[in-house]
Design a protein around this motif. Structure first.
Motif, mmCIF file in Angstrom:
data_model
loop_
_atom_site.group_PDB
_atom_site.id
_atom_site.type_symbol
_atom_site.label_atom_id
_atom_site.label_comp_id
_atom_site.label_asym_id
_atom_site.label_seq_id
_atom_site.Cartn_x
_atom_site.Cartn_y
_atom_site.Cartn_z
ATOM 1 N N ARG A 90 1.791 12.397 -2.279
ATOM 2 C CA ARG A 90 3.163 12.131 -1.844
ATOM 3 C C ARG A 90 3.902 13.383 -1.391
ATOM 4 O O ARG A 90 4.854 13.296 -0.639
ATOM 5 C CB ARG A 90 3.935 11.422 -2.946
ATOM 6 C CG ARG A 90 3.398 10.017 -3.131
ATOM 7 C CD ARG A 90 4.409 9.059 -3.681
ATOM 8 N NE ARG A 90 3.769 7.750 -3.768
ATOM 9 C CZ ARG A 90 3.561 7.103 -4.893
ATOM 10 N NH1 ARG A 90 3.985 7.617 -6.027
ATOM 11 N NH2 ARG A 90 2.967 5.942 -4.899
ATOM 12 N N GLN A 110 1.236 2.108 5.700
ATOM 13 C CA GLN A 110 1.721 2.156 4.323
ATOM 14 C C GLN A 110 2.862 1.163 4.185
ATOM 15 O O GLN A 110 3.452 0.726 5.159
ATOM 16 C CB GLN A 110 2.229 3.571 3.987
ATOM 17 C CG GLN A 110 1.214 4.670 4.189
ATOM 18 C CD GLN A 110 0.022 4.554 3.274
ATOM 19 O OE1 GLN A 110 0.151 4.269 2.088
ATOM 20 N NE2 GLN A 110 -1.166 4.749 3.817
ATOM 21 N N ARG A 122 0.870 -1.174 0.000
ATOM 22 C CA ARG A 122 0.000 0.000 0.000
ATOM 23 C C ARG A 122 0.908 1.225 0.000
ATOM 24 O O ARG A 122 1.773 1.373 0.862
ATOM 25 C CB ARG A 122 -0.893 0.080 1.221
ATOM 26 C CG ARG A 122 -1.681 1.414 1.168
ATOM 27 C CD ARG A 122 -2.413 1.795 2.424
ATOM 28 N NE ARG A 122 -3.612 1.018 2.564
ATOM 29 C CZ ARG A 122 -3.956 0.405 3.696
ATOM 30 N NH1 ARG A 122 -3.201 0.491 4.753
ATOM 31 N NH2 ARG A 122 -5.059 -0.281 3.765
ATOM 32 N N LEU A 123 0.710 2.084 -0.994
ATOM 33 C CA LEU A 123 1.473 3.316 -1.105
ATOM 34 C C LEU A 123 0.515 4.496 -1.140
ATOM 35 O O LEU A 123 -0.622 4.362 -1.603
ATOM 36 C CB LEU A 123 2.318 3.311 -2.385
ATOM 37 C CG LEU A 123 3.378 2.221 -2.483
ATOM 38 C CD1 LEU A 123 4.032 2.248 -3.857
ATOM 39 C CD2 LEU A 123 4.418 2.384 -1.400
ATOM 40 N N LEU A 124 0.990 5.632 -0.678
ATOM 41 C CA LEU A 124 0.183 6.838 -0.796
ATOM 42 C C LEU A 124 -0.082 7.112 -2.274
ATOM 43 O O LEU A 124 0.813 6.901 -3.113
ATOM 44 C CB LEU A 124 0.923 8.038 -0.202
ATOM 45 C CG LEU A 124 0.974 8.146 1.315
ATOM 46 C CD1 LEU A 124 1.876 9.302 1.716
ATOM 47 C CD2 LEU A 124 -0.404 8.310 1.902
#
Length: 127
Positions: free
Chosen positions: A81, A92, A74-76
């Motif tokens: 960002r 994250q 899971r990434l922003l």
């Protein structure tokens, strides 16, 4: 009664923080472990894994030695960002969860989809 309610709330918050705390995975990279529910019907086992904001196509799900292994990242979102972060409670990075399955055999393949922010894994019982 109020003191008991406060104590129970603090316990629940501590358990939630513990569930999302980074841990060491087999790959030696820090990971977080999403909460999961396991339900069984006559024909299948259903596993719900809380993964809001995760693309189900980017999730790996496989059965290994009677255990469902779910992993991904899971990434922003890119547009966030460079945002000023005032609060960041959703974990994250890499996640991984190993969920023991009820005994039995399951038909291939492992199918999964996203339902209301949860990854839904449907394992059809074989035989």
């Amino acid at each position: 009664m109020w003191a008991e309610a406060c104590r129970l709330l603090m316990q629940a918050e501590g358990r939630q923080r513990h569930s999302f705390a980074p841990r060491q995975a087999a790959s030696a990279l820090p990971v977080w472990h999403p909460p999961a529910d396991v339900l069984e019907t006559e024909r299948e086992v259903l596993i719900l894994v809380a993964l809001p904001g995760v693309d189900p196509a980017a999730v790996e799900a496989a059965i290994e030695d009677g255990t469902l292994h779910v992993a991904g990242l899971r990434l922003l979102p890119p547009e966030l960002r460079h945002a000023a972060i005032h609060r960041l409670e959703l974990p994250q990075g890499r996640f991984e969860r190993r969920i023991p399955l009820p005994s039995g055999r399951y038909a291939a393949p492992v199918r999964h989809s996203l339902v209301n922010g949860c990854l839904l894994v449907r394992l059809e019982k074989a035989g």
